[in-house]
Design a protein around this motif. Structure first.
Motif, mmCIF file in Angstrom:
data_model
loop_
_atom_site.group_PDB
_atom_site.id
_atom_site.type_symbol
_atom_site.label_atom_id
_atom_site.label_comp_id
_atom_site.label_asym_id
_atom_site.label_seq_id
_atom_site.Cartn_x
_atom_site.Cartn_y
_atom_site.Cartn_z
ATOM 1 N N TYR A 104 -54.821 27.520 70.320
ATOM 2 C CA TYR A 104 -54.120 27.883 71.447
ATOM 3 C C TYR A 104 -52.601 27.980 71.251
ATOM 4 O O TYR A 104 -51.754 28.910 71.347
ATOM 5 N N PRO A 105 -52.157 26.512 71.111
ATOM 6 C CA PRO A 105 -50.520 26.476 71.379
ATOM 7 C C PRO A 105 -50.163 26.895 69.902
ATOM 8 O O PRO A 105 -48.934 27.456 69.993
ATOM 9 N N ILE A 106 -50.781 26.633 68.922
ATOM 10 C CA ILE A 106 -50.175 27.057 67.810
ATOM 11 C C ILE A 106 -49.997 28.802 67.452
ATOM 12 O O ILE A 106 -49.056 29.340 66.888
ATOM 13 N N LEU A 107 -51.021 29.472 68.090
ATOM 14 C CA LEU A 107 -51.088 30.706 68.202
ATOM 15 C C LEU A 107 -49.756 31.314 69.130
ATOM 16 O O LEU A 107 -49.212 32.161 68.621
ATOM 17 N N ILE A 108 -49.608 30.461 69.999
ATOM 18 C CA ILE A 108 -48.553 30.960 71.080
ATOM 19 C C ILE A 108 -47.121 30.703 70.263
ATOM 20 O O ILE A 108 -46.397 31.592 70.165
ATOM 21 N N LEU A 109 -47.091 29.618 69.532
ATOM 22 C CA LEU A 109 -45.828 29.436 68.612
ATOM 23 C C LEU A 109 -45.890 30.709 67.775
ATOM 24 O O LEU A 109 -44.463 31.017 67.511
ATOM 25 N N SER A 110 -47.093 31.020 66.893
ATOM 26 C CA SER A 110 -46.686 31.912 65.955
ATOM 27 C C SER A 110 -46.220 33.152 66.397
ATOM 28 O O SER A 110 -45.377 34.014 66.034
ATOM 29 N N SER A 111 -46.590 33.704 67.657
ATOM 30 C CA SER A 111 -46.534 34.725 68.500
ATOM 31 C C SER A 111 -44.841 34.806 68.857
ATOM 32 O O SER A 111 -44.250 35.685 68.596
ATOM 33 N N VAL A 112 -44.576 33.620 69.385
ATOM 34 C CA VAL A 112 -43.044 33.363 69.465
ATOM 35 C C VAL A 112 -42.075 33.599 68.077
ATOM 36 O O VAL A 112 -41.146 34.205 68.277
ATOM 37 N N LEU A 113 -42.583 32.948 67.379
ATOM 38 C CA LEU A 113 -41.720 33.184 66.076
ATOM 39 C C LEU A 113 -41.583 34.589 65.699
ATOM 40 O O LEU A 113 -40.353 34.996 65.287
ATOM 41 N N GLY A 114 -42.753 35.195 65.625
ATOM 42 C CA GLY A 114 -42.720 36.774 65.572
ATOM 43 C C GLY A 114 -41.627 37.633 66.631
ATOM 44 O O GLY A 114 -40.798 38.398 66.117
ATOM 45 N N MET A 115 -41.558 37.380 67.667
ATOM 46 C CA MET A 115 -40.815 37.850 68.484
ATOM 47 C C MET A 115 -39.215 37.578 68.259
ATOM 48 O O MET A 115 -38.346 38.232 68.393
ATOM 49 N N MET A 116 -39.006 36.100 67.859
ATOM 50 C CA MET A 116 -37.662 36.025 67.324
ATOM 51 C C MET A 116 -37.218 36.556 66.297
ATOM 52 O O MET A 116 -36.027 36.884 65.974
#
Length: 433
Positions: A104-116
């Motif tokens: 779960y937190p890893i997917l959140i971080l991956s999504s945030v990286l895509g947004m950045m």
């Protein structure tokens, strides 16, 4: 490569994701540890972004495909802080449903990286890479609770719609590349006047594709050429969001439909095609994120015997048993409806001010009409909370972070009118057009 330190936030977040994935695989029962490290990684990334990039003027990297400026840095910091709060308020929910896992937190971080990546993109290819990185992580997050039918349904619907939108977006990108010979935003913008009619087809496909997913910051330098399409999307979003939410009985579905209307208001500011309009849209999005965090914090407090309730009728008489929670909901819902002197009122005020200053009266009238329609279902919820018969009391053993998120967001929404100049000053440095 000079100025490589400007992409340190993305590099650090990427390394953090890979480290957490390896740590989670080899260390058993590490969900809590992964969660805590993820929170620290988000905060460190925000600090790096603030220190390394926030004070910089516009800088282009990697053959002009990445842009680092004040706007991109500000939006990254907002995204990182919002992700931090999402992680901390959702942990109790995950534990109750027994889905508090390392992914779960890893997917959140991956999504945030895509947004950045999207936020800093200055090229269609880089933008699409960021978009798909964000979307792929969100597909999995939508279906994370595999034992729940609604979760599987949401993930499947999102996947199908996103696949359609990706196809439309890529087709539009290929048309634009065919007509301009480049995927760089600056080169495309310079050739729009000479190839206006030819490029219109590609632009339409790109915007239709984005309309299914997100509104992206990187396209801001092309706003003046896309104005009529943005106006149409703004009007359609405001009206559809306001009308479609009226008949909803589920709070989450109501929020989802109303969010379409709120994106319409943000689009209205962008459609103006001025720096004031863009600044008002960023203020609106920032305040809307704050209101949404507060609203979802309230929803996560509607728990009884490890079961969450999310229908509007479940709020019946809430004020009798939970006066403080009801007061927070009252403030947040009034703010979403645009009632003064709450933050949501100022967010809409800045948008309408920018629109009217450019004599776009029809757009302003549609926006005001949508606000009146939307106020109906927000006020209906408040009536149910305060005047209907109470139901069984909800649990009160909430996490400290959930209480903090609700208290902080409610106070900021309530007290915004005292210091509105603070947020205005932050966004006033943004000059795109």
């Amino acid at each position: 490569m000079t100025n490589l330190e400007l992409v340190f936030p993305e590099i650090f977040l990427s390394l953090s994701i890979m480290f957490l994935l390896i740590l989670g695989v080899f260390k058993k029962e590490s969900s809590k540890l992964i969660q805590n490290i993820s929170l620290i990684a988000l905060l460190i990334t925000a600090v790096i972004t603030f220190n390394e990039t926030l004070s910089n003027e516009e800088i282009l990297l990697f053959n002009n495909s990445v842009i680092i400026d004040y706007l991109s840095s500000l939006m990254k910091i907002i995204t990182l802080l919002a992700a931090f709060l999402v992680l901390v308020i959702s942990s109790s929910y995950l534990r109750i449903f027994k889905i508090f896992k390392i992914e779960y937190p890893i997917l959140i971080l991956s999504s945030v990286l895509g947004m950045m990546v999207m936020i800093s993109s200055n090229d269609l290819i880089v933008f699409y890479m960021g978009l798909e990185l964000q979307s792929l992580a969100l597909y999995v997050l939508a279906t994370f609770n595999r034992d729940q039918l609604k979760s599987s349904e949401a993930g499947l619907k999102y996947f199908v719609l996103s696949a359609l939108s990706s196809g439309l977006l890529l087709y539009g990108c290929s048309l634009i590349y065919g007509f301009t010979g480049s995927t760089n935003f600056n080169i495309i913008a310079n050739q729009l006047n000479s190839n206006e009619y030819a490029l219109t087809f590609g632009i339409v496909f790109i915007l239709v594709g984005l309309a299914f997913k997100i509104l992206a910051v990187p396209f801001l330098n092309l706003i003046d050429q896309w104005q009529m399409i943005l106006i149409f999307l703004s009007i359609a979003s405001m009206l559809f969001g306001a009308i479609a939410a009226i008949g909803q009985t589920n709070l989450k579905r109501l929020i989802a439909y109303s969010s379409i209307g709120h994106i319409g208001y943000a689009l209205a500011g962008l459609a103006v095609g001025t720096n004031d309009g863009i600044q008002s849209s960023i203020i609106y999005i920032t305040i809307y994120i704050l209101m949404n965090l507060g609203l979802f914090s309230c929803l996560l407090m509607m728990k009884r015997n490890n079961e969450y309730y999310e229908d509007i009728e479940d709020l019946s008489g809430l004020s009798k048993n939970h006066p403080m929670l009801s007061l927070s909901l009252l403030i947040i819902l009034f703010s979403l409806a645009g009632i003064p002197p709450l933050a949501g009122f100022f967010a809409k005020f800045y948008i309408f001010k920018s629109v009217i200053e450019q004599s776009m009266y029809f757009l302003a009238i549609v926006g005001l009409l949508s606000t009146v329609i939307a106020a109906f279902y927000y006020l209906r919820i408040i009536k149910i909370i305060y005047f209907d018969k109470e139901k069984e009391k909800y649990d009160t053993d909430h996490s400290l972070w959930l209480k903090f998120s609700l208290t902080a967001s409610t106070l900021l929404i309530l007290m915004y009118f005292i210091f509105p100049s603070q947020l205005i000053e932050v966004v006033s440095r943004i000059n795109i057009i």
